[in-house]
Design a protein around this motif. Structure first.
Motif, short mmCIF file in Angstrom:
data_model
loop_
_atom_site.label_atom_id
_atom_site.label_comp_id
_atom_site.label_asym_id
_atom_site.label_seq_id
_atom_site.Cartn_x
_atom_site.Cartn_y
_atom_site.Cartn_z
N LEU A 249 76.77 -53.44 -22.32
CA LEU A 249 77.21 -52.26 -22.29
C LEU A 249 78.36 -52.27 -23.07
N TYR B 287 72.27 -48.28 -16.38
CA TYR B 287 73.14 -48.99 -17.90
C TYR B 287 73.61 -50.20 -17.58
N VAL C 253 77.62 -42.01 -21.09
CA VAL C 253 76.15 -41.90 -20.63
C VAL C 253 75.99 -40.94 -19.41
N SER C 254 77.16 -41.06 -18.46
CA SER C 254 77.23 -40.20 -17.18
C SER C 254 77.70 -38.68 -17.34
N ARG D 34 72.84 -44.81 -25.39
CA ARG D 34 72.13 -43.67 -24.28
C ARG D 34 70.87 -44.34 -24.08
N HIS E 141 78.66 -50.12 -26.78
CA HIS E 141 79.51 -48.98 -26.94
C HIS E 141 80.03 -49.23 -28.31
N CYS F 144 73.62 -43.95 -13.32
CA CYS F 144 74.28 -44.47 -14.62
C CYS F 144 74.49 -46.13 -14.38
N PRO G 68 70.01 -49.37 -23.07
CA PRO G 68 70.10 -50.16 -21.68
C PRO G 68 68.89 -49.77 -20.74
N PRO G 69 68.73 -48.43 -20.69
CA PRO G 69 67.58 -47.89 -19.99
C PRO G 69 66.19 -48.67 -20.00
#
Length: 700
Positions: free
Chosen positions: A90, A58, A220-221, A107, A94, A54, A110-111
């Protein structure tokens, strides 16, 4: 024949050193892993792998994508710029996601950005995953990689080992600042803007960027916030610190000065104060130099701030040495890194912006820059600071007082002030002069080696002040301004220490070139004197590390059940942890609890108790109020009113009266700590109870 023998010997020596280095790196990382697995709340190998993935998906890769598109091109600096943009993306996502109640944005964006960038690089023919992996392994298999691994181990011993999750340790003293940070992250995970999780009805006004990043990575993790702060984040921010310092050295000293980066790192981490054996047994500096433990633990975000300090300084170096030639990417990096610094560590940003204003005044008057760009830099920096000041931490600034007696509590002042009084009585010199000299002595004792090296360069810098490199003017301005602020301001929560910490960082930067000249000097007496002072500072650091290690190993033994735990009145127990897990499972983030555990210990009312909110992630009506007063600026009348309600709730009042107070003050749960003074409402059954805690549901 002799040449072949020498080459073979050299090759054998090189291989032996590589084997030792690799073994040391592996053992240090295994030590960190062992501490995390032993003391974490829910740490497992799978948790660590998922968290690492992550961080990559991320934070690192999206930051690299934005840096590729938005940051200036420069060898050796892209990693630092990627850290800045990754954190900005990030944290910003958020805030937006939590505000809108759309966590899916956090979620997915970013990816997807990272994946799009990788595909674009592949189509351009510039994506070489194998080369990138080899580069990362090459860094790990280097002296810098070994030093990073040792710092990870020190982080584990100094921070993780002594703050195990209470259910793992049975009973343990926990760092209140760590609990404060974890509680802030929990509040920011649920709402933005967030309410102070320890004091209902008050907006959290604080430089909380580190907590924002931890909250985002937790969402996210799936990792527990406690585990992220205490066990998992260390390798990430320590790698960021080292990369930032190397990039700063490259920009400031030039790529041709290859040793400068390593020397900067060794000076910053290796040479502390002149406390020597006085750091025993707790590892605390006699002179208030807490830089090492702040950099290693990131308690209250000093390590996070260092990364943005370096990025801001690098951008300023590049702009000033181009005489402020128009460059939108450089300006954007300057402003973004300074904005993140403001949100990460406000007091340090205040010193930096003051030094920046003085520097730009000199540049504008005497160095003939490109005026529109220079003025835009000045206006942008001041504007960013003013906005973040009033939005984030102006409410706590009332607790910062300007006074010539700010040094009253400092060891140097207590020892030297009687002599200063005698000198004032016998010499026609103002007492302010002696007070200034006491402050200078305090700075020397806090950071002796760097102070001597920096001082040797000051006369030359003053002679060339108006022609001096703007980056050196800025760095010297932060040094002088930071130490002046530390000795002239007093904050009830000791936040003035951050003025000194930022000054130490820039003083260390300015010490590298004098150190290099000294090492080449033929003046043996001078080298001997400075070397003796440096040896004393290094000895202090080693003693500090020894203290951290002994304390950490002792607590590790207690956590593993190999020895008895030395409990004190302020310890947190497995029962406390069990109760907070129950509360977390049976409540939501909108339901407040009241507790009688509002101070460090049952006997002393210091109004600092951050544990139940941190362990449960649930908001308290009134868990503690010292930080609400000093950091959020809450009025004393508001505090007293809440104290009265809280006192009545735990006075053994009738169940009907407790329910009435709960309805009036939006309280759902009562958490009764049995070792603390207080009684539950009469005839009210406990919804949960163990040997240490009872929880009552006021809705029933």
């Amino acid at each position: 024949m002799e040449t072949a023998v020498l080459e073979k010997t050299h090759s054998s020596t090189k291989n032996a050193r590589a084997a030792v280095r690799r073994t040391g790196t592996a053992l240090a990382l295994l030590g960190w892993l062992f501490v995390a697995l032993l003391g974490g709340k829910a740490v497992s190998p799978v948790t660590i792998i998922v968290f690492g993935v992550c961080c990559l998906a991320y934070l690192i890769l999206p930051g690299w994508a934005l840096a590729d598109w938005l940051a200036p091109r420069q060898t050796g600096l892209t990693g630092l710029f990627a850290a800045v943009y990754g954190c900005a993306l990030l944290a910003g996502l958020h805030c937006v996601s939590v505000r809108l109640g759309a966590v899916w944005l956090l979620r997915t964006v970013p990816p997807l950005l990272a994946a799009g960038w990788l595909l674009w690089r592949r189509r351009c023919g510039t994506l070489d995953v194998q080369a990138a992996a080899k580069g990362a392994l090459r860094i790990l298999d280097s002296n810098i990689g070994l030093f990073w691994a040792l710092l990870c181990l020190l982080y584990a011993v100094r921070f993780g080992a002594v703050n195990p999750y209470p259910a793992r340790a049975g009973a343990v003293h926990l760092d209140q600042d760590m609990l404060w940070n974890v509680g802030n992250a929990a509040a920011l995970s649920a709402h933005f803007p967030a309410e102070d999780i320890r004091f209902s009805g008050v907006r959290l006004s604080y430089h909380y960027l580190t907590e924002l990043l931890a909250a985002a990575l937790g969402l996210v993790s799936g990792a527990q916030l406690y585990d992220i702060y205490v066990f998992l984040a260390g390798p990430l921010f320590l790698a960021g610190e080292l990369a930032a310092l190397l990039a700063l050295a490259r920009a400031y000293f030039g790529s041709e000065n290859a040793r400068a980066g390593r020397q900067l790192i060794l000076l910053l981490f290796g040479f502390s104060c002149l406390s020597l054996w006085k750091v025993l047994p707790n590892g605390l500096s006699l002179f208030g130099n807490t830089l090492l433990q702040h950099l290693v633990t990131n308690i209250n975000a000093q390590a996070t701030a260092l990364i943005f300090l370096c990025a801001f300084t690098v951008s300023f170096i590049r702009l000033s040495r181009s005489r402020f030639a128009p460059d939108a990417k450089e300006l954007l990096m300057l402003f973004v890194s300074f904005l993140l610094l403001c949100v990460a560590k406000g007091p340090e940003a205040a010193i930096v912006v003051c030094a920046f204003a003085v520097t730009m005044g000199i540049v504008l008057l005497f160095q003939k820059p490109h005026y529109p760009t220079a003025l835009a830099c000045l206006a942008g920096m001041v504007g960013i600071f003013v906005v973040t000041y009033f939005v984030l931490f102006a409410s706590g600034s009332n607790s910062m007082r300007l006074t010539i007696f700010a040094m009253d509590s400092y060891w140097v002042y207590r020892v030297l002030s009687p002599y200063a009084d005698w000198l004032c009585a016998h010499l026609p010199i103002s007492g302010y002069v002696w007070l200034f000299l006491i402050g200078v002595a305090d700075v020397f004792l806090m950071l002796p080696l760097q102070f001597l090296l920096w001082l040797s360069d000051v006369p030359g810098a003053l002679r060339r002040l108006f022609r001096l490199d703007a980056a050196r003017i800025l760095a010297n301005g932060v040094v002088v301004g930071g130490f002046l602020g530390y000795h002239l301001f007093y904050h009830t929560s000791s936040s003035q220490v951050y003025f000194a910490l930022v000054a130490m960082i820039y003083m260390t930067l300015l010490s590298v070139e004098p150190l290099q000249r000294l090492l080449q000097s033929r003046h043996k007496i001078l080298r001997g004197i400075v070397g003796f002072v440096g040896a004393a500072a290094l000895c202090t650091t080693l003693l500090m590390v020894g203290c951290y290690t002994v304390r950490g190993v002792r607590q590790l033994g207690a956590t593993a059940g190999l020895c008895r735990n030395d409990t004190t009145q302020d310890y947190w127990t497995a029962g406390d942890a069990q109760a907070m897990e129950w509360l977390q499972a049976h409540s939501d983030t909108e339901q407040h609890f009241a507790t009688n555990r509002t101070s460090h210990t049952p006997a002393v009312e210091d109004a600092i108790s951050n544990g139940y909110s941190a362990l449960s992630g649930r908001p308290a009506y009134l868990e503690g109020w010292t930080y609400a007063m000093t950091n959020m600026g809450v009025d004393n009348d508001v505090i007293c009113a809440k104290m009265d309600v809280n006192a009545e709730l735990f006075s053994g009042c009738s169940m009907e009266r407790a329910e009435q107070l709960a309805a009036e003050n939006n309280i759902r749960w009562l958490v009764l700590a049995k070792r603390w003074p207080g009684k539950a409402p009469q005839d009210m059954p406990a919804a949960f109870e163990n040997a240490d805690v009872a929880i009552y549901d006021l809705s029933k």
